[in-house]
Design a protein around this motif. Structure first.
Motif, PDB file in Angstrom:
ATOM      1  N   PRO A   1      30.099  34.282  13.310  1.00 42.06           N
ATOM      2  CA  PRO A   1      29.731  34.674  14.456  1.00 42.06           C
ATOM      3  C   PRO A   1      28.574  35.707  14.595  1.00 42.06           C
ATOM      4  O   PRO A   1      28.330  36.507  13.864  1.00 42.06           O
ATOM      5  CB  PRO A   1      30.895  35.465  15.153  1.00 42.06           C
ATOM      6  CG  PRO A   1      31.957  35.025  14.151  1.00 42.06           C
ATOM      7  CD  PRO A   1      31.443  34.517  12.852  1.00 42.06           C
ATOM      8  N   LEU A   2      27.976  35.935  15.734  1.00 39.83           N
ATOM      9  CA  LEU A   2      26.723  36.984  16.022  1.00 39.83           C
ATOM     10  C   LEU A   2      27.361  38.522  15.697  1.00 39.83           C
ATOM     11  O   LEU A   2      28.281  38.898  15.926  1.00 39.83           O
ATOM     12  CB  LEU A   2      26.214  37.141  17.314  1.00 39.83           C
ATOM     13  CG  LEU A   2      25.043  37.947  17.484  1.00 39.83           C
ATOM     14  CD1 LEU A   2      23.687  37.076  17.216  1.00 39.83           C
ATOM     15  CD2 LEU A   2      24.971  38.148  19.136  1.00 39.83           C
ATOM     16  N   PRO A   3      26.418  39.060  14.655  1.00 39.86           N
ATOM     17  CA  PRO A   3      26.858  40.399  14.264  1.00 39.86           C
ATOM     18  C   PRO A   3      26.666  41.587  15.008  1.00 39.86           C
ATOM     19  O   PRO A   3      25.760  41.164  16.249  1.00 39.86           O
ATOM     20  CB  PRO A   3      26.009  40.607  12.872  1.00 39.86           C
ATOM     21  CG  PRO A   3      24.875  39.727  13.144  1.00 39.86           C
ATOM     22  CD  PRO A   3      25.378  38.511  14.037  1.00 39.86           C
ATOM     23  N   GLU A   4      27.042  42.470  15.264  1.00 38.81           N
ATOM     24  CA  GLU A   4      26.952  43.645  16.022  1.00 38.81           C
ATOM     25  C   GLU A   4      25.405  44.238  15.786  1.00 38.81           C
ATOM     26  O   GLU A   4      24.712  44.684  16.855  1.00 38.81           O
ATOM     27  CB  GLU A   4      27.797  44.837  15.785  1.00 38.81           C
ATOM     28  CG  GLU A   4      27.855  45.870  17.089  1.00 38.81           C
ATOM     29  CD  GLU A   4      28.143  45.149  18.371  1.00 38.81           C
ATOM     30  OE1 GLU A   4      29.329  44.505  18.625  1.00 38.81           O
ATOM     31  OE2 GLU A   4      27.231  45.191  19.261  1.00 38.81           O
ATOM     32  N   GLU A   5      25.001  44.096  14.865  1.00 37.82           N
ATOM     33  CA  GLU A   5      23.756  44.752  14.455  1.00 37.82           C
ATOM     34  C   GLU A   5      23.046  43.831  13.500  1.00 37.82           C
ATOM     35  O   GLU A   5      23.336  43.245  12.635  1.00 37.82           O
ATOM     36  CB  GLU A   5      24.103  45.983  13.553  1.00 37.82           C
ATOM     37  CG  GLU A   5      22.781  46.726  13.324  1.00 37.82           C
ATOM     38  CD  GLU A   5      22.594  48.205  14.128  1.00 37.82           C
ATOM     39  OE1 GLU A   5      23.715  48.583  14.423  1.00 37.82           O
ATOM     40  OE2 GLU A   5      21.695  48.546  14.250  1.00 37.82           O
ATOM     41  N   ASP A   6      21.613  43.700  13.624  1.00 36.62           N
ATOM     42  CA  ASP A   6      20.825  42.633  12.805  1.00 36.62           C
ATOM     43  C   ASP A   6      19.618  43.303  12.310  1.00 36.62           C
ATOM     44  O   ASP A   6      18.875  44.054  13.051  1.00 36.62           O
ATOM     45  CB  ASP A   6      20.459  41.409  13.321  1.00 36.62           C
ATOM     46  CG  ASP A   6      20.731  40.182  12.487  1.00 36.62           C
ATOM     47  OD1 ASP A   6      20.633  40.388  11.259  1.00 36.62           O
ATOM     48  OD2 ASP A   6      20.551  39.088  12.792  1.00 36.62           O
ATOM     49  N   GLN A   7      19.410  43.113  10.880  1.00 35.02           N
ATOM     50  CA  GLN A   7      17.951  43.990  10.420  1.00 35.02           C
ATOM     51  C   GLN A   7      17.614  42.943   9.365  1.00 35.02           C
ATOM     52  O   GLN A   7      18.194  42.037   8.729  1.00 35.02           O
ATOM     53  CB  GLN A   7      18.508  45.120   9.522  1.00 35.02           C
ATOM     54  CG  GLN A   7      17.384  45.887   8.893  1.00 35.02           C
ATOM     55  CD  GLN A   7      17.337  47.142   9.167  1.00 35.02           C
ATOM     56  OE1 GLN A   7      18.407  47.789   9.767  1.00 35.02           O
ATOM     57  NE2 GLN A   7      16.220  48.013   8.445  1.00 35.02           N
TER      58      GLN A   7
ATOM     59  N   PHE B   1      22.747  26.556  17.760  1.00 34.79           N
ATOM     60  CA  PHE B   1      23.072  27.044  16.347  1.00 34.79           C
ATOM     61  C   PHE B   1      23.060  28.367  15.967  1.00 34.79           C
ATOM     62  O   PHE B   1      22.691  28.894  15.067  1.00 34.79           O
ATOM     63  CB  PHE B   1      22.254  26.171  15.212  1.00 34.79           C
ATOM     64  CG  PHE B   1      22.385  24.802  15.239  1.00 34.79           C
ATOM     65  CD1 PHE B   1      23.338  24.267  14.608  1.00 34.79           C
ATOM     66  CD2 PHE B   1      21.569  23.762  16.331  1.00 34.79           C
ATOM     67  CE1 PHE B   1      23.696  22.751  14.490  1.00 34.79           C
ATOM     68  CE2 PHE B   1      21.890  22.760  16.132  1.00 34.79           C
ATOM     69  CZ  PHE B   1      22.913  22.007  15.453  1.00 34.79           C
ATOM     70  N   GLY B   2      23.090  28.951  17.108  1.00 30.34           N
ATOM     71  CA  GLY B   2      23.488  30.523  17.169  1.00 30.34           C
ATOM     72  C   GLY B   2      22.245  31.333  16.732  1.00 30.34           C
ATOM     73  O   GLY B   2      22.164  32.587  16.162  1.00 30.34           O
TER      74      GLY B   2
ATOM     75  N   ALA C   1      29.693  33.216  19.345  1.00 26.54           N
ATOM     76  CA  ALA C   1      30.478  32.752  18.408  1.00 26.54           C
ATOM     77  C   ALA C   1      29.674  32.146  17.174  1.00 26.54           C
ATOM     78  O   ALA C   1      30.512  31.735  16.080  1.00 26.54           O
ATOM     79  CB  ALA C   1      31.123  31.338  19.180  1.00 26.54           C
ATOM     80  N   GLY C   2      28.598  32.190  17.051  1.00 25.76           N
ATOM     81  CA  GLY C   2      27.585  31.843  16.081  1.00 25.76           C
ATOM     82  C   GLY C   2      27.305  30.387  16.213  1.00 25.76           C
ATOM     83  O   GLY C   2      26.978  29.747  15.330  1.00 25.76           O
TER      84      GLY C   2
END
Ligand code: MIC
Ligand code: SF4
Length: 680
Positions: free
Chosen positions: A495-501, A601-602, A665-666
């Motif tokens: 699933p999509l994370p809260e934070e992305d780097q 595909f998220g 959901a990703g």
């Protein structure tokens, strides 16, 4: 106009596979409006199961028929399998083999065996290799006026030539539709293309669509349906209409459609399918929300799309004297009996120029058989044509790559750089008539100067052997899916994370195509059912080393300009980058099908609000996207921090409620598994 409130819960309620709603007949006047309607409005309204048929509003459409082809179909059928259903829930689903027919190793044949077994198990018609290009065969044997067709190929709108509302989509959307789920899209505007007059000899349907492209460009159709109307319509046969709707895909249009009239009836009768006819016309005062384009067919002249874009159109008169080394006639745009009989009539009794290789690919077994019967095939062979089996072939780089730096004239629909298999080839897109004239004279020349030297009579009824079509029988529970080593399992995503780097892995300019992102051709196409293997080739032509960089950095971001992802429907252009860890694409705008594939595909599709933001980010910069889930849930913007330069800006992320769920959901498969799976 006040914006209608989207029907929030409705979409989710109605996506349950198998929960089909009865649709109204396309010709019945809807309750919601007394306004006169276009053909597109009629089909849209008759199939609308959620949302509003108002331009710009989210819409869920009931899908009557689906088509898959092998290059996208292996994924689509793996995804259908993952839904856990026992049988397709459409009126008709056809699984075609037409792209991967070279069989240079076991890979293509593994795919064929897998697809034949899934068709058998899940109740789809199977079109065997050699039967023809999916769009040509569908036009001949299956398309029905007034119905909807969803296909995992961007040229599915070909069936619009029959009065169908036919849409291209990613394989996952088609898999969901095969499971009975509606297809979700933003309701397009409808543009009237008013045809007057009649084409003069030597000018053809291909020149009509090249003229449309010349006027509106590869972006001009985005968010629109191109609907043909006016007295010129009845002068065009169904295959000619199909040439136009086919290549309408190159404008970025959602689809293109013709009315269904006496010409359509004649085509269906010719195909022994008169019972499938249904008349369909726009109401006399229909309102076209997308405006109007007038084309006088009698005033058109032969045209060509010059390298490397279908909208780089020039009159043949300006290109006279160019010397092609290769001329290829075929593809789903121009491979009908009419096209090839015209070519045979022009070539009869003459020889192809010694410096030109003329390749001809009939669109279907039916076309090939008609040419064999009326003598056109023997005549073409006698003229020096190389005749190939009915398939996509050279159009997608499966053989017939031109020589280095060669000029190649092709009757196809796409001439993106490198698509032919030769990076420095110069591909021009032309009509069958222009191609024949060049093959004879060895140079680009006006086909109006060329006279037919023979007439080949067309059959009164199509030759219907259907010997390469396998019709499903009643469910055979014991039937097993055949899975050779080329069929690898679907990758799973978190699933999509809260934070992305992560790092910007690549920055591109305008009109990046899906052929740039995930190239095809004889070497790469056979890997479509093996994501780890095909991912190695992401951006290989435009950014060599992308895959290894992405893997070593654990993924990152991609920057694009306008119309990012134009062209093909291949979901591999989203799935393979996602496999490499790409979690967001930041672009000025996106092409429709690719946008949907990214979401499926998220991958976050983020749109720059202002050009300066695009300018202040570069490859190698470190970006951070904080509070992603919270931000997306509470609005339609995402904050981007450029850790390298300390700049910060907001980007738009326009998602419907359903798309938001998918992204969180990703990806769609996770979403479908969570929300839609019926008990096994
Ligand atoms: C194409 O013409 O680019 C293709 C190959 O038919 C694609 C589908 C694919 O990539 O498999 C398309 O048009 O969608
Ligand atoms: Fe096949 Fe070419 Fe048509 Fe795509 S455009 S479906 S590759 S013939």
């Amino acid at each position: 106009m006040a914006k209608a409130k989207p029907k929030r819960k409705a979409a989710a309620r109605q996506t349950r596979p198998g929960q089909r709603r009865k649709r109204a007949a396309p010709n019945s006047r809807p309750r919601t409006t007394a306004l006169p309607q276009t053909v597109a409005d009629k089909i849209l309204r008759a199939h609308c199961v959620s949302g509003e048929c108002l331009p710009g509003q989210p819409l869920g459409l009931l899908v009557d028929q689906t088509l898959t082809q092998d290059a996208t179909g292996t994924m689509a059928w793996l995804q259908f399998e993952a839904l856990g259903l026992s049988r397709v829930r459409t009126q008709l689903s056809v699984s075609y083999i037409d792209h991967n027919t070279l069989q240079t190793g076991f890979e293509n044949a593994d795919d064929h065996a897998f697809l034949q077994s899934t068709a058998k198990k899940y109740g789809a018609v199977f079109s065997r290799p050699g039967n023809g290009i999916c769009h040509q065969v569908h036009l001949e044997r299956f398309g029905k006026p007034g119905q909807t067709l969803l296909g995992s190929d961007s040229h599915t709108p070909t069936a619009g030539g029959l009065g169908m509302l036919a849409l291209g989509a990613g394989g996952l959307d088609v898999a969901a539709a095969m499971g009975g789920a509606p297809f979700f899209l933003t309701c397009p505007q409808v543009v009237k293309i008013d045809l007057r007059g009649r084409l003069r000899p030597g000018v053809s349907a291909k020149d009509v669509i090249l003229e449309v492209l010349r006027r509106i460009s590869v972006k001009g159709g985005v968010g629109k349906i191109l609907e043909y109307a006016g007295p010129g319509v009845s002068t065009l046969s169904v295959p000619e209409r199909a040439t136009i709707t086919n290549m309408g895909a190159e404008t970025g249009a959602t689809t293109s459609v013709f009315p269904s009239d006496h010409v359509t009836r004649a085509w269906l009768t010719y195909q022994n399918r008169g019972q499938d006819f249904q008349a369909l016309a726009a109401d006399p005062k229909a309102v076209y929300s997308g405006g109007e384009i007038k084309i006088d067919l009698s005033a058109l002249e032969p045209l060509a799309a010059q390298p490397h874009s279908p909208d780089n159109v020039a009159p043949i008169s300006k290109l006279q004297g160019l010397k092609p080394q290769q001329v290829v006639i075929g593809s789903c745009t121009n491979s009908s009996v009419k096209d090839l009989v015209t070519v045979a009539a022009l070539l009869a009794g003459k020889r192809v120029h010694e410096d030109v290789s003329l390749v001809i690919t009939p669109g279907s077994q039916q076309v090939l058989s008609a040419l064999a019967k009326n003598g056109a095939l023997a005549s073409l062979i006698a003229s020096g044509a190389r005749v190939m089996e009915p398939a996509c072939g050279a159009c997608i780089g499966m053989g017939q790559a031109p020589s280095s730096g060669a000029i190649s004239l092709r009757t196809f629909n796409r001439n993106f750089k490198g698509r032919s298999g030769t990076a420095d080839a110069q591909v021009y897109l032309v009509s069958a008539e222009t191609a024949a004239a060049a093959a004879l004279s060895g140079e680009v020349t006006d086909p109006r100067r060329l006279k037919k030297s023979k007439t080949f009579t067309l059959p009164k009824r199509a030759e219907l052997s259907d010997s390469l079509l396998v019709t499903p029988t009643l469910q055979d529970k014991s039937s097993k899916i055949v899975r050779g080593p080329n069929i690898q399992p679907l990758p799973e995503f978190k699933p999509l994370p809260e934070e992305d780097q992560g790092q910007v892995l690549a920055k591109f300019g305008e009109n990046i195509t899906t052929d740039d992102i995930m190239p095809a051709g004889a070497k790469i196409l056979p890997l479509r059912s093996n994501i780890p293997a095909i991912a190695e080739y992401v951006f290989i032509g435009v950014k060599p080393g992308f895959a290894s960089r992405a893997k070593s950095l654990g993924g990152g971001f991609v920057i694009g300009g306008e119309n990012y992802g134009q062209g093909s429907s291949r979901e591999h252009a989203a799935l393979a980058p996602r496999y490499l860890g790409v979690r967001a694409v930041l672009a000025k705008s996106f092409a429709r099908i690719h946008l949907a594939n990214l979401i499926n595909f998220g991958i976050l599709p983020l749109v720059f609000k202002q050009p300066v933001d695009y300018d202040q980010v570069d490859a190698g910069h470190e970006l951070s996207l904080p509070d992603l889930r919270v931000r997306l849930k509470s609005g339609k913007t995402v904050l981007v921090r450029n850790v390298t330069t300390a700049a910060e800006w907001e980007m738009t992320c326009e998602l419907t409620e359903r798309q938001l769920e998918i992204i969180l959901a990703g990806g769609m498969l996770n979403y479908l598994k969570k929300t839609l799976l019926p008990p096994r």
